[in-house]
Design a protein around this motif. Structure first.
Motif, PDB file in Angstrom:
ATOM      1  N   LYS A  83      22.959  -6.245 -21.938  1.00  0.00           N
ATOM      2  CA  LYS A  83      22.885  -7.091 -22.444  1.00  0.00           C
ATOM      3  C   LYS A  83      23.691  -7.833 -21.297  1.00  0.00           C
ATOM      4  CE  LYS A  83      24.457  -9.497 -26.170  1.00  0.00           C
ATOM      5  NZ  LYS A  83      25.457  -9.576 -28.017  1.00  0.00           N
ATOM      6  N   ARG A  84      24.045  -8.039 -20.979  1.00  0.00           N
ATOM      7  CA  ARG A  84      24.442  -9.714 -19.925  1.00  0.00           C
ATOM      8  C   ARG A  84      23.840  -9.367 -17.995  1.00  0.00           C
ATOM      9  NH1 ARG A  84      29.326  -7.466 -19.156  1.00  0.00           N
ATOM     10  NH2 ARG A  84      29.027  -6.112 -16.989  1.00  0.00           N
ATOM     11  N   ASN A  85      22.966  -8.618 -18.753  1.00  0.00           N
ATOM     12  CA  ASN A  85      21.661  -9.038 -17.360  1.00  0.00           C
ATOM     13  C   ASN A  85      20.513  -9.044 -17.407  1.00  0.00           C
ATOM     14  OD1 ASN A  85      24.026  -8.055 -14.514  1.00  0.00           O
ATOM     15  ND2 ASN A  85      24.178  -6.898 -15.868  1.00  0.00           N
ATOM     16  N   GLY A  86      20.839  -9.137 -19.155  1.00  0.00           N
ATOM     17  CA  GLY A  86      19.369  -8.479 -19.063  1.00  0.00           C
ATOM     18  C   GLY A  86      18.272  -7.403 -19.043  1.00  0.00           C
ATOM     19  N   LEU A  87      18.745  -6.665 -19.330  1.00  0.00           N
ATOM     20  CA  LEU A  87      18.086  -5.447 -19.392  1.00  0.00           C
ATOM     21  C   LEU A  87      17.555  -4.960 -20.664  1.00  0.00           C
ATOM     22  CD1 LEU A  87      20.355  -3.226 -16.684  1.00  0.00           C
ATOM     23  CD2 LEU A  87      19.146  -4.869 -15.853  1.00  0.00           C
ATOM     24  N   SER A  88      16.148  -4.959 -20.460  1.00  0.00           N
ATOM     25  CA  SER A  88      15.192  -4.587 -21.560  1.00  0.00           C
ATOM     26  C   SER A  88      15.059  -3.305 -22.045  1.00  0.00           C
ATOM     27  CB  SER A  88      14.062  -6.421 -22.219  1.00  0.00           C
ATOM     28  OG  SER A  88      13.217  -6.422 -21.250  1.00  0.00           O
ATOM     29  N   HIS A  89      14.228  -3.204 -21.462  1.00  0.00           N
ATOM     30  CA  HIS A  89      13.443  -1.173 -21.586  1.00  0.00           C
ATOM     31  C   HIS A  89      14.060  -0.873 -21.428  1.00  0.00           C
ATOM     32  CE1 HIS A  89      11.376  -0.962 -17.529  1.00  0.00           C
ATOM     33  NE2 HIS A  89      13.214  -0.924 -17.140  1.00  0.00           N
TER      34      HIS A  89
END
Length: 389
Positions: free
Chosen positions: A230-236
């Motif tokens: 979440k903190r690093n914007g990892l979406s997949h």
């Protein structure tokens, strides 16, 4: 408890021995692919676990240093054919413990042509424990892998009154899947006649195309916490819903089927299903340890995909392929994709993540929601992992 995330995966195309790059380059390439796929920097990796069985100690460091020399803890993992999944198991535990938020599991292998044999003739072998089973069931002599899995196939045929055509059907199915996998070593379709008339390699029934080839290659996976993602914007990312490892009990030595890990598999699978809160019938796509096609049949039953002795019905109904209950081995499996031992478990992980992300191309299992990975190392360890979105 929050779930651990597989944030990124990568693998090289597997090759025949002699046509591959050095393990250092294959592994570094796979790691870089996984890092890029995750969308992070290699410097964010806090621990790494390197799986292989053929190579000097600290080969993992040698490979990782081609990516970055960041001074992190690197552990080399050797657990026979389940080494790759064992590295994944340790990376998941490291993240779950809270010790780190981002870990790497990677595996590689440079193999030699021919059947697997022991490289240590001056000391006891862990496979000495299975010798009483061979003696009791009059198993022919041969290289350890052929003896073990070949005798299990023979015992299955005798116990359930089937013939070798059942194993040939699985080989044809696996190769039909590999046709659509650009990472697969073999992608030429097979017929039943091709398999049954191929060179016999053990016990008058087991043919060359019922056995996986020695292969070289590498694969990797980035494992992180939900907070890190979440903190690093990892979406997949793909969630690891459950993961279990089991080893042998005395039951392993009761007959040839048990000696190839069927009981270990059954216990690991049941524990994983309970932990994930789902049953086998909810699984959409499976990568299992089909080093020999008899082992795929045996593990349909051990994983609970069907009742004991009912694998022949599952195969005849095409419930192991597209359009059936499960898609087993969409990659082509070890049989077609190849089996570079240290990389195998992580290549399975990559394949299943691609399906759950909808990125598997022509071999995509439509609407895949739950995936199961099964990896066996004789001697022994079985790792079962369940993934979901």
């Amino acid at each position: 408890m929050s779930h651990v995330i597989v944030a990124g995966v990568g693998m090289t195309k597997f090759q025949k021995p002699g046509k591959h790059q050095p393990y250092r380059l294959m592994a570094a390439n796979a790691i870089n692919m996984a890092v890029k796929d995750a969308g992070i920097s290699a410097r964010q990796i806090e621990q790494a676990f390197a799986a292989y069985i053929y190579g000097d100690s600290t080969s993992g460091q040698h490979a990782f240093y081609d990516v970055i020399q960041s001074g992190i803890a690197i552990v080399n993992v050797h657990n026979n054919c389940s080494s790759g999944s064992s590295a994944l198991y340790l990376a998941r535990q490291a993240v779950l413990s809270g010790e780190v938020e981002c870990a790497l599991a990677f595996g590689f292998e440079e193999m030699q042509p021919g059947a697997l044999v022991s490289h240590w003739q001056d000391r006891e072998s862990p496979f000495d424990r299975v010798e009483p089973v061979y003696e009791q069931f009059n198993v022919p002599q041969g290289p350890i892998a052929l003896r073990t899995f070949g005798s299990a196939g023979r015992h299955y045929m005798e116990k359930y009154h089937v013939d070798a055509s059942l194993f040939a059907k699985v080989a044809v199915k696996s190769r039909s899947h590999a046709v659509n996998n650009p990472y697969s070593l073999f992608n030429t379709p097979l017929t039943m006649a091709d398999v049954l008339n191929d060179k016999v390699i053990f016990d008058n029934y087991l043919t060359r195309t019922m056995a996986c080839p020695p292969t070289c290659g590498a694969a990797a996976a980035i494992i992180c916490s939900e907070a890190f993602a979440k903190r690093n914007g990892l979406s997949h990312g793909v969630k690891i819903l459950a993961q279990t490892m089991t080893t042998d009990t005395q039951v392993s030595w009761q007959d040839p089927i048990s000696s190839v890990g069927a009981d270990m598999t059954k216990r690991a699978a049941n524990k994983a299903y309970n932990s994930a809160g789902i049953g086998p019938q909810e699984i959409d796509v499976i990568e299992l340890h089909d080093c020999f096609t008899p082992n795929e049949i045996i593990n349909y039953e051990a994983l609970g995909l069907c009742a004991e002795g009912a694998a022949i019905e599952l195969v005849e109904k095409n419930d192991n392929t597209y359009g059936g209950k499960f898609v087993v081995g969409p990659s082509g499996g070890l049989m077609s994709k190849g089996h570079p031992i240290g990389a195998t478990g992580l290549a399975q992980c990559a394949e299943l993540c691609w399906h759950l992300r909808g990125e598997a191309g022509k071999r995509q299992v439509t609407g895949a929601k739950f995936a199961l990975q099964h990896n066996i190392g004789l001697g022994g360890a079985v790792v079962v992992t369940i993934y979901g979105q």
